[in-house]
Write an enzyme that holds these catalytic residues in place. Sequence first.
Site, PDB file in Angstrom:
ATOM      1  N   ALA A 224       0.909  -1.159   0.039  1.00 47.98           N
ATOM      2  CA  ALA A 224       0.046  -0.156  -0.016  1.00 47.98           C
ATOM      3  C   ALA A 224       0.819   1.184   0.089  1.00 47.98           C
ATOM      4  CB  ALA A 224      -0.916  -0.094   1.102  1.00 47.98           C
ATOM      5  N   ILE A 225       1.871   1.222  -0.984  1.00 51.30           N
ATOM      6  CA  ILE A 225       2.515   2.206  -1.147  1.00 51.30           C
ATOM      7  C   ILE A 225       2.387   2.841  -2.521  1.00 51.30           C
ATOM      8  CG2 ILE A 225       4.938   3.541  -1.143  1.00 51.30           C
ATOM      9  CD1 ILE A 225       5.949   1.268   0.773  1.00 51.30           C
TER      10      ILE A 225
ATOM     11  N   LYS B 219      13.461  -5.355  -3.959  1.00 47.50           N
ATOM     12  CA  LYS B 219      13.202  -4.193  -3.206  1.00 47.50           C
ATOM     13  C   LYS B 219      13.681  -4.474  -1.845  1.00 47.50           C
ATOM     14  CE  LYS B 219       9.913  -1.931  -6.378  1.00 47.50           C
ATOM     15  NZ  LYS B 219       9.115  -0.576  -6.445  1.00 47.50           N
TER      16      LYS B 219
ATOM     17  N   CYS C   1     -17.476  -1.987  16.314  1.00 45.97           N
ATOM     18  CA  CYS C   1     -15.972  -2.588  16.335  1.00 45.97           C
ATOM     19  C   CYS C   1     -15.175  -1.565  17.020  1.00 45.97           C
ATOM     20  CB  CYS C   1     -15.363  -2.810  14.871  1.00 45.97           C
ATOM     21  SG  CYS C   1     -13.698  -3.082  14.797  1.00 45.97           S
TER      22      CYS C   1
ATOM     23  N   CYS D  76     -11.914  -1.577  18.371  1.00 45.25           N
ATOM     24  CA  CYS D  76     -10.485  -1.401  18.156  1.00 45.25           C
ATOM     25  C   CYS D  76     -10.510  -0.601  17.092  1.00 45.25           C
ATOM     26  CB  CYS D  76      -9.844  -2.982  17.876  1.00 45.25           C
ATOM     27  SG  CYS D  76     -10.059  -4.148  19.061  1.00 45.25           S
TER      28      CYS D  76
ATOM     29  N   ARG E  25       2.335 -11.363  -5.902  1.00 44.81           N
ATOM     30  CA  ARG E  25       2.900 -10.572  -7.286  1.00 44.81           C
ATOM     31  C   ARG E  25       2.677 -11.472  -8.422  1.00 44.81           C
ATOM     32  NH1 ARG E  25       6.864 -10.650  -3.224  1.00 44.81           N
ATOM     33  NH2 ARG E  25       7.272  -8.708  -2.232  1.00 44.81           N
TER      34      ARG E  25
ATOM     35  N   HIS F  84       3.870   4.651  -5.009  1.00 45.31           N
ATOM     36  CA  HIS F  84       5.230   4.933  -5.280  1.00 45.31           C
ATOM     37  C   HIS F  84       5.545   5.942  -6.240  1.00 45.31           C
ATOM     38  CE1 HIS F  84       6.711   1.273  -3.579  1.00 45.31           C
ATOM     39  NE2 HIS F  84       5.932   0.470  -4.242  1.00 45.31           N
TER      40      HIS F  84
ATOM     41  N   ILE G  80       1.828  -7.160 -14.162  1.00 47.25           N
ATOM     42  CA  ILE G  80       1.869  -5.962 -13.362  1.00 47.25           C
ATOM     43  C   ILE G  80       2.133  -6.283 -11.995  1.00 47.25           C
ATOM     44  CG2 ILE G  80       0.502  -3.940 -13.098  1.00 47.25           C
ATOM     45  CD1 ILE G  80       0.574  -4.666 -15.987  1.00 47.25           C
TER      46      ILE G  80
HETATM   47  C1  LIG Z   1       3.429  -8.119  -1.141  1.00 49.61           C
HETATM   48  C2  LIG Z   1       2.957  -7.006  -2.356  1.00 49.61           C
HETATM   49  C3  LIG Z   1       3.405  -6.032  -2.006  1.00 49.61           C
HETATM   50  C4  LIG Z   1       2.922  -4.741  -3.082  1.00 49.61           C
HETATM   51  N1  LIG Z   1       3.053  -3.687  -2.802  1.00 49.61           N
HETATM   52  C5  LIG Z   1       2.840  -2.627  -3.792  1.00 49.61           C
HETATM   53  C6  LIG Z   1       2.870  -1.203  -3.136  1.00 49.61           C
HETATM   54  O1  LIG Z   1       3.447  -0.810  -2.140  1.00 49.61           O
HETATM   55  N2  LIG Z   1       2.700  -0.279  -4.226  1.00 49.61           N
HETATM   56  C7  LIG Z   1       2.179  -0.668  -5.585  1.00 49.61           C
HETATM   57  O2  LIG Z   1       2.102   0.307  -6.342  1.00 49.61           O
HETATM   58  N3  LIG Z   1       1.953  -1.644  -5.969  1.00 49.61           N
HETATM   59  C8  LIG Z   1       2.315  -2.975  -4.886  1.00 49.61           C
HETATM   60  N4  LIG Z   1       2.108  -4.234  -5.188  1.00 49.61           N
HETATM   61  C9  LIG Z   1       1.755  -4.639  -6.451  1.00 49.61           C
HETATM   62  C10 LIG Z   1       0.205  -4.334  -6.805  1.00 49.61           C
HETATM   63  O3  LIG Z   1      -0.634  -4.893  -5.684  1.00 49.61           O
HETATM   64  C11 LIG Z   1      -0.503  -5.173  -7.843  1.00 49.61           C
HETATM   65  O4  LIG Z   1       0.587  -4.794  -9.041  1.00 49.61           O
HETATM   66  C12 LIG Z   1      -1.486  -4.648  -8.335  1.00 49.61           C
HETATM   67  O5  LIG Z   1      -2.636  -4.972  -7.157  1.00 49.61           O
HETATM   68  C13 LIG Z   1      -2.159  -5.475  -9.499  1.00 49.61           C
HETATM   69  O6  LIG Z   1      -3.570  -5.343  -9.707  1.00 49.61           O
HETATM   70  P1  LIG Z   1      -4.314  -6.186 -10.789  1.00 49.61           P
HETATM   71  O7  LIG Z   1      -5.437  -5.641 -11.134  1.00 49.61           O
HETATM   72  O8  LIG Z   1      -3.513  -6.302 -12.037  1.00 49.61           O
HETATM   73  O9  LIG Z   1      -4.330  -7.703 -10.270  1.00 49.61           O
HETATM   74  P2  LIG Z   1      -5.515  -8.376  -9.333  1.00 49.61           P
HETATM   75  O10 LIG Z   1      -5.721  -7.540  -8.083  1.00 49.61           O
HETATM   76  O11 LIG Z   1      -4.930  -9.674  -8.839  1.00 49.61           O
HETATM   77  O12 LIG Z   1      -6.839  -8.550 -10.091  1.00 49.61           O
HETATM   78  C14 LIG Z   1      -6.982  -9.572 -11.087  1.00 49.61           C
HETATM   79  C15 LIG Z   1      -8.246 -10.026 -10.890  1.00 49.61           C
HETATM   80  O13 LIG Z   1      -8.348 -10.965 -12.117  1.00 49.61           O
HETATM   81  C16 LIG Z   1      -9.398 -11.997 -11.864  1.00 49.61           C
HETATM   82  N5  LIG Z   1      -9.230 -13.057 -12.496  1.00 49.61           N
HETATM   83  C17 LIG Z   1      -8.091 -13.893 -12.821  1.00 49.61           C
HETATM   84  N6  LIG Z   1      -8.406 -14.929 -13.473  1.00 49.61           N
HETATM   85  C18 LIG Z   1      -9.503 -14.668 -13.936  1.00 49.61           C
HETATM   86  C19 LIG Z   1     -10.423 -15.448 -14.922  1.00 49.61           C
HETATM   87  N7  LIG Z   1      -9.973 -16.653 -15.310  1.00 49.61           N
HETATM   88  N8  LIG Z   1     -11.714 -15.081 -14.807  1.00 49.61           N
HETATM   89  C20 LIG Z   1     -12.180 -13.877 -14.086  1.00 49.61           C
HETATM   90  N9  LIG Z   1     -11.485 -13.155 -13.535  1.00 49.61           N
HETATM   91  C21 LIG Z   1     -10.334 -13.661 -13.552  1.00 49.61           C
HETATM   92  C22 LIG Z   1      -9.034 -12.087 -10.276  1.00 49.61           C
HETATM   93  O14 LIG Z   1     -10.010 -12.753  -9.643  1.00 49.61           O
HETATM   94  C23 LIG Z   1      -8.743 -10.710  -9.572  1.00 49.61           C
HETATM   95  O15 LIG Z   1      -9.609 -10.115  -8.999  1.00 49.61           O
HETATM   96  C24 LIG Z   1       2.531  -5.033  -4.222  1.00 49.61           C
HETATM   97  C25 LIG Z   1       2.051  -6.660  -4.460  1.00 49.61           C
HETATM   98  C26 LIG Z   1       2.429  -7.667  -3.534  1.00 49.61           C
HETATM   99  C27 LIG Z   1       1.931  -9.112  -3.783  1.00 49.61           C
END
Ligand SMILES: Cc1cc2nc3c(=O)[nH]c(=O)nc-3n(C[C@H](O)[C@H](O)[C@H](O)COP(=O)(O)OP(=O)(O)OC[C@H]3O[C@@H](n4cnc5c(N)ncnc54)[C@H](O)[C@@H]3O)c2cc1C
Length: 477
Positions: A57-58, A260, A412, A414, A321, A60, A345
């Site tokens: 949740a940063i 990182k 809640c 807390c 990720r 960047h 991503i």
């Molecule tokens: C530990 C960690 C720390 C991070 N820290 C940061 C940070 O500090 N700052 C930052 O900018 N980013 C950070 N990130 C990265 C960031 O969280 C991701 O890049 C971002 O959330 C990706 O979003 P998205 O929409 O691509 O993927 P998701 O949020 O995973 O969404 C993809 C969606 O696709 C759906 N889906 C998948 N397959 C199918 C299918 N066959 N049919 C229908 N639906 C499907 C899933 O259900 C899901 O809801 C971090 C990630 C991690 C794991």
Amino acid sequence: MTSAPTGPGAPTYDVVVIGAGIVGSAIARTLAGYRLSVALLDARDDVGEGTSKANTAILHTGFDAKPGSLESRLVHEGYHLLGDYAAATGIPVERVGAILVAWDTEQVGNLPGLQEKAVANGYPHTEIIGAREVYRQLPHIGPGALGGLTVPGESIICTWTTNFALATDAVRRGAALLLGRRCTGVTVAEEATVLHTSAGDVRTRWVVNAAGLGSDVIDQHFGFDRFHVTPRRGELMVFDKQARPLVEKIVLPVPSAVGKGVLISPTVYGNVMLGPTAEDLTDRTDTGTSEAGLEFLLEKGRRLMPQLLQEEVTATYAGLRAATEFSDYVVEVDAEQRYLLAGGIRSTGLSSGMALAEHVRGLLAETGALELTPRDDLPDPPRMPNIGEASLRPYQDAARIADDPAYGRIVCFCERVTAGEIRDTFAGTIPPTTLEGLRRRTRAQNGRCQGFYCGAEVAELFETRAAAVTAEGQAHR
Ligand SMILES: Cc1cc2nc3c(=O)[nH]c(=O)nc-3n(C[C@H](O)[C@H](O)[C@H](O)COP(=O)(O)OP(=O)(O)OC[C@H]3O[C@@H](n4cnc5c(N)ncnc54)[C@H](O)[C@@H]3O)c2cc1C
């Protein structure tokens, strides 16, 4: 919430975006700003159930991205776009800033290079500081710091509210939200593409693949074999609010070749976070924490801030990720199949999501095959409920409580969540369907007792409200 029929008589959308995480929601919101029929489709029963709900949740600045990469450009642009959008919608953000702390002479030697890299990434505001200044700004870090690099723009944000705001905005702009539909296959034909899903077929002219961990599988449905997702687990520990005075800024490690590294960060909810780990897995659903991962974090934490480890741990969690064999994002359009991939991503999508959406819009426009006429009747962006500590929460708002005593009735304790806020989520554009969804919208059960004291009452309020929403839905059929 818009739900759409499948089967005979079902609409053919102009665009279906697969994946209702931050990236897909941002893309659906952007495209719904044009005269197009758009659907946002996800396998899960709520938006933001994937990687977007469990990250660091940063927000960047992109200072440490690879200069010249697509990720560098989009994080840089997304930082500003999301910052402005957060101000307009009420997504909690705190501009706390970060310091990269160097713990040995090699790391000190790396700081000028990192500063140059930041400039190449469009971020000229870093400053190299000596040990004395590091300890002045971060008085609670452990002994042995030799210097640091300040990154004043790094900010903390609420990832949950970001996802809800973008998806809510998309739906209010007219996008259909198709939840509980896992895409299991695709048939591309000249007149329309049919997405075969776990809840029936969905017809569309264009498909945008923003399926995160599942994006390579969807890509294969379109006949490609150009990248593979490796779930890279990041485990995190959340410390109790008592720890927050120890950490006024984000404490970053000097990045190494393997990633990182582990950071310490305040959260917008008033906690402190330690993590994440980085471990490649094969199971794309394994969001459990591990003994080894938490031990590793404790070891790191002991060095970074020994005092922090004396505070209580409220929760641990892990996110995955969507890492690939490429270091950059994979965003490509296939005009012939009317298909766009937004994959890989990995670790910056929260920050870059809104810029990615603009980039996707540009790529679609360049094909000339999708008419993008801006709408002149767009609703205002939604105003999201505030669940951050930096702004007034409902329980603190005397005028609001006088107007509606439900905001004065804390359920809640807390997290100081009131009955009024829980009630309001069910009147929202995308109401919760589970207690977990309610938690991400309100923080209920997110505190140090993790629902031990309020669990029964929160569950009762949830069930009563959810039943009322279902009954209302049936009455309208
Ligand atoms: C530990 C960690 C720390 C991070 N820290 C940061 C940070 O500090 N700052 C930052 O900018 N980013 C950070 N990130 C990265 C960031 O969280 C991701 O890049 C971002 O959330 C990706 O979003 P998205 O929409 O691509 O993927 P998701 O949020 O995973 O969404 C993809 C969606 O696709 C759906 N889906 C998948 N397959 C199918 C299918 N066959 N049919 C229908 N639906 C499907 C899933 O259900 C899901 O809801 C971090 C990630 C991690 C794991």
